[in-house]
Design a protein around this motif. Structure first.
Motif, PDB file in Angstrom:
ATOM      1  N   ASP A  34      -4.155  30.778  -6.305  1.00 20.24           N
ATOM      2  CA  ASP A  34      -3.179  30.686  -5.212  1.00 20.24           C
ATOM      3  C   ASP A  34      -3.817  30.117  -3.941  1.00 20.24           C
ATOM      4  OD1 ASP A  34      -1.227  31.728  -6.852  1.00 20.24           O
ATOM      5  OD2 ASP A  34      -1.442  33.795  -6.113  1.00 20.24           O
ATOM      6  N   VAL A  35      -5.041  30.573  -3.640  1.00 19.92           N
ATOM      7  CA  VAL A  35      -5.731  30.076  -2.441  1.00 19.92           C
ATOM      8  C   VAL A  35      -6.025  28.584  -2.567  1.00 19.92           C
ATOM      9  CG1 VAL A  35      -7.900  30.178  -1.137  1.00 19.92           C
ATOM     10  CG2 VAL A  35      -6.749  32.295  -1.827  1.00 19.92           C
ATOM     11  N   ILE A  36      -6.555  28.181  -3.714  1.00 23.12           N
ATOM     12  CA  ILE A  36      -6.904  26.774  -3.919  1.00 23.12           C
ATOM     13  C   ILE A  36      -5.653  25.914  -3.919  1.00 23.12           C
ATOM     14  CG2 ILE A  36      -7.976  25.126  -5.512  1.00 23.12           C
ATOM     15  CD1 ILE A  36      -9.682  27.594  -6.504  1.00 23.12           C
ATOM     16  N   LEU A  37      -4.592  26.418  -4.522  1.00 19.85           N
ATOM     17  CA  LEU A  37      -3.334  25.663  -4.535  1.00 19.85           C
ATOM     18  C   LEU A  37      -2.783  25.497  -3.121  1.00 19.85           C
ATOM     19  CD1 LEU A  37      -1.448  24.271  -6.510  1.00 19.85           C
ATOM     20  CD2 LEU A  37      -0.243  26.445  -6.815  1.00 19.85           C
ATOM     21  N   SER A  38      -2.880  26.540  -2.317  1.00 22.22           N
ATOM     22  CA  SER A  38      -2.447  26.431  -0.914  1.00 22.22           C
ATOM     23  C   SER A  38      -3.262  25.374  -0.185  1.00 22.22           C
ATOM     24  CB  SER A  38      -2.600  27.785  -0.206  1.00 22.22           C
ATOM     25  OG  SER A  38      -1.716  28.746  -0.736  1.00 22.22           O
ATOM     26  N   ALA A  39      -4.572  25.363  -0.439  1.00 23.61           N
ATOM     27  CA  ALA A  39      -5.438  24.369   0.195  1.00 23.61           C
ATOM     28  C   ALA A  39      -5.043  22.951  -0.216  1.00 23.61           C
ATOM     29  CB  ALA A  39      -6.891  24.645  -0.154  1.00 23.61           C
ATOM     30  N   LYS A 214      -9.132  24.273  20.768  1.00 24.93           N
ATOM     31  CA  LYS A 214      -9.404  24.477  19.351  1.00 24.93           C
ATOM     32  C   LYS A 214     -10.017  25.861  19.164  1.00 24.93           C
ATOM     33  CE  LYS A 214      -8.226  20.390  17.786  1.00 24.93           C
ATOM     34  NZ  LYS A 214      -7.207  20.200  16.712  1.00 24.93           N
ATOM     35  N   ASN A 215     -10.106  26.329  17.919  1.00 25.47           N
ATOM     36  CA  ASN A 215     -10.821  27.585  17.699  1.00 25.47           C
ATOM     37  C   ASN A 215     -12.313  27.298  17.485  1.00 25.47           C
ATOM     38  OD1 ASN A 215     -11.330  27.093  14.875  1.00 25.47           O
ATOM     39  ND2 ASN A 215      -9.291  27.850  14.365  1.00 25.47           N
ATOM     40  N   ALA A 235     -12.414  29.780   3.511  1.00 21.62           N
ATOM     41  CA  ALA A 235     -11.586  30.372   4.553  1.00 21.62           C
ATOM     42  C   ALA A 235     -11.081  31.734   4.112  1.00 21.62           C
ATOM     43  CB  ALA A 235     -10.399  29.455   4.879  1.00 21.62           C
ATOM     44  N   GLY A 236     -11.106  32.681   5.037  1.00 28.09           N
ATOM     45  CA  GLY A 236     -10.661  34.027   4.732  1.00 28.09           C
ATOM     46  C   GLY A 236      -9.155  34.203   4.804  1.00 28.09           C
ATOM     47  N   THR A 237      -8.484  33.308   5.534  1.00 27.95           N
ATOM     48  CA  THR A 237      -7.032  33.401   5.683  1.00 27.95           C
ATOM     49  C   THR A 237      -6.414  32.016   5.518  1.00 27.95           C
ATOM     50  OG1 THR A 237      -7.006  32.960   8.072  1.00 27.95           O
ATOM     51  CG2 THR A 237      -7.350  35.259   7.370  1.00 27.95           C
ATOM     52  N   LEU A 238      -5.124  31.989   5.240  1.00 25.53           N
ATOM     53  CA  LEU A 238      -4.420  30.708   5.121  1.00 25.53           C
ATOM     54  C   LEU A 238      -4.410  29.973   6.451  1.00 25.53           C
ATOM     55  CD1 LEU A 238      -1.383  31.572   2.801  1.00 25.53           C
ATOM     56  CD2 LEU A 238      -3.545  30.477   2.198  1.00 25.53           C
ATOM     57  N   ASN A 239      -4.369  30.731   7.556  1.00 27.27           N
ATOM     58  CA  ASN A 239      -4.388  30.086   8.862  1.00 27.27           C
ATOM     59  C   ASN A 239      -5.716  29.360   9.094  1.00 27.27           C
ATOM     60  OD1 ASN A 239      -3.274  29.613  11.601  1.00 27.27           O
ATOM     61  ND2 ASN A 239      -4.980  30.898  12.242  1.00 27.27           N
ATOM     62  N   HIS A 240      -6.833  30.014   8.748  1.00 28.46           N
ATOM     63  CA  HIS A 240      -8.132  29.357   8.877  1.00 28.46           C
ATOM     64  C   HIS A 240      -8.215  28.142   7.960  1.00 28.46           C
ATOM     65  CE1 HIS A 240     -10.264  33.198  10.528  1.00 28.46           C
ATOM     66  NE2 HIS A 240      -9.694  32.488  11.477  1.00 28.46           N
ATOM     67  N   ASN A 244      -9.026  24.593   9.568  1.00 32.05           N
ATOM     68  CA  ASN A 244     -10.298  23.957   9.221  1.00 32.05           C
ATOM     69  C   ASN A 244     -10.171  22.482   8.884  1.00 32.05           C
ATOM     70  OD1 ASN A 244     -11.631  26.361   9.571  1.00 32.05           O
ATOM     71  ND2 ASN A 244     -12.007  26.751   7.403  1.00 32.05           N
ATOM     72  N   ILE A 245      -8.972  22.042   8.600  1.00 35.12           N
ATOM     73  CA  ILE A 245      -8.773  20.651   8.185  1.00 35.12           C
ATOM     74  C   ILE A 245      -8.252  19.785   9.334  1.00 35.12           C
ATOM     75  CG2 ILE A 245      -6.368  20.684   7.375  1.00 35.12           C
ATOM     76  CD1 ILE A 245      -7.356  19.430   4.766  1.00 35.12           C
ATOM     77  N   LYS A 246      -8.042  20.385  10.509  1.00 34.34           N
ATOM     78  CA  LYS A 246      -7.519  19.655  11.670  1.00 34.34           C
ATOM     79  C   LYS A 246      -8.661  19.360  12.636  1.00 34.34           C
ATOM     80  CE  LYS A 246      -3.615  21.291  13.277  1.00 34.34           C
ATOM     81  NZ  LYS A 246      -2.613  22.277  13.760  1.00 34.34           N
ATOM     82  N   LEU A 247      -9.443  18.340  12.293  1.00 41.60           N
ATOM     83  CA  LEU A 247     -10.692  18.077  13.006  1.00 41.60           C
ATOM     84  C   LEU A 247     -10.806  16.666  13.579  1.00 41.60           C
ATOM     85  CD1 LEU A 247     -13.106  19.639  10.350  1.00 41.60           C
ATOM     86  CD2 LEU A 247     -12.166  20.771  12.388  1.00 41.60           C
ATOM     87  N   TRP A 248      -9.797  15.843  13.370  1.00 36.83           N
ATOM     88  CA  TRP A 248      -9.958  14.442  13.718  1.00 36.83           C
ATOM     89  C   TRP A 248      -9.100  13.997  14.907  1.00 36.83           C
ATOM     90  CZ3 TRP A 248     -10.342  16.432   8.881  1.00 36.83           C
ATOM     91  CH2 TRP A 248     -11.596  16.263   8.257  1.00 36.83           C
ATOM     92  N   ASP A 249      -8.621  14.961  15.677  1.00 38.93           N
ATOM     93  CA  ASP A 249      -7.851  14.623  16.878  1.00 38.93           C
ATOM     94  C   ASP A 249      -8.622  14.944  18.152  1.00 38.93           C
ATOM     95  OD1 ASP A 249      -7.762  17.348  16.577  1.00 38.93           O
ATOM     96  OD2 ASP A 249      -5.596  17.543  16.919  1.00 38.93           O
TER      97      ASP A 249
END
Length: 282
Positions: A34-39, A214-215, A235-240, A244-249
């Motif tokens: 489930d975690v990998i699929l969400s990612a 940013k965090n 990542a420990g949570t879906l939010n993280h 974690n993938i929003k790094l190019w702005d």
């Protein structure tokens, strides 16, 4: 963010990897699927596993359930130390493919050099052979120091595409990064956030997080990328996972990268896993 929005690093063998991956250590079973699929749904395409993580099955199942063509993924696994002898290594590579239900791996690494056992050159010859057979597209190593790299290169003439190492603000590995770059090897970072260490609470990191809205994790991951490193966070949570993938702005200045570099410590490794002495878990 979609997968096409993530820039790539070009490897020395002509293949490419997205500039960030998903770590799957302790991500296993149906919850792991489930975690990998969400990612995957968030845009991750580089998925990093290992036989020792016991997550290869979850990775393969998530890829199948995603409905996304296999060709869009970049799947990495790693060779355990107990299989460094050539024939054992070749069978283990086949076993990993069977567990994941895949025809090939995009990247396969020797997990640790284990120089006390001194079989890593033989293991490297197996990876070279597996690449020739089409089982692996790119081959590399993990936790190798310069002397380990030179030995396998001198013996086989084949330069690893990747060297995955422990790198985070308390252990910046500047010399090893330069050693890798000098040999044309892409550096990946495991535990890129220091496994939630105190480095996440350092004033310089918190100040930059406020400046860029940013965090702290995003600041550190961006720091890796600007050093030419491919971070592999879990990542420990879906939010993280999403953040974690929003790094190019945004982009750190060179002075800000240098300021984070100054956090490094003489004994900064998380678990004191020195590749010259560490005996890998089996």
């Amino acid at each position: 963010m979609t997968s096409s929005d993530i820039p790539v690093y070009k490897l020395n063998d002509g293949h490419v990897l997205p500039q960030i991956g998903l770590g799957t250590y302790q991500v296993r079973g149906m919850q792991g699927v489930d975690v990998i699929l969400s990612a995957i749904q968030m845009g991750y395409r580089l998925i990093d596993t290992s036989t020792n993580y016991d997550s290869e099955g979850a990775v393969g199942e998530a890829i199948r359930r995603s409905g996304i063509p296999r060709s869009e993924f970049y799947v990495t696994s790693k060779l355990p130390g107990q299989y460094h002898h050539r024939e054992d290594a070749l069978k283990m590579i086949e076993e990993s493919l069977l567990r994941m239900g895949l025809d090939y791996l995009d990247l396969y690494l020797i997990h640790w050099p284990l120089p006390k056992r001194d079989n890593y050159v033989e293991a490297w010859t197996a990876l070279v052979e597996a690449q020739k057979r089409g089982l692996i597209r790119s081959i590399g190593v993990s936790n190798f120091e310069a002397e380990h790299l030179d030995r396998i290169i001198d013996t086989t003439g084949v330069v690893p595409a990747v060297n995955q190492n422990e790198i985070h603000p308390y252990w910046i590995q500047e010399n090893l990064l330069k050693d890798n770059q000098k040999r044309g090897i892409l550096t990946e970072a495991w535990s890129p956030l220091g496994r939630g260490s105190q480095s996440l609470k350092e004033d310089v990191v918190a100040t930059l997080a406020d400046k860029y809205h940013k965090n702290v994790g995003q600041i550190i991951l961006r720091w890796h990328i600007q050093r030419g490193i491919l971070p592999i966070p879990k990542a420990g949570t879906l939010n993280h996972l999403h953040e974690n993938i929003k790094l190019w702005d945004f982009e750190l200045t060179q002075d800000e990268v240098t300021a984070i570099n100054r956090l490094t410590q003489p004994d900064g490794r998380v678990d004191n896993q020195d590749p010259n002495t560490y005996e890998e878990f089996n």
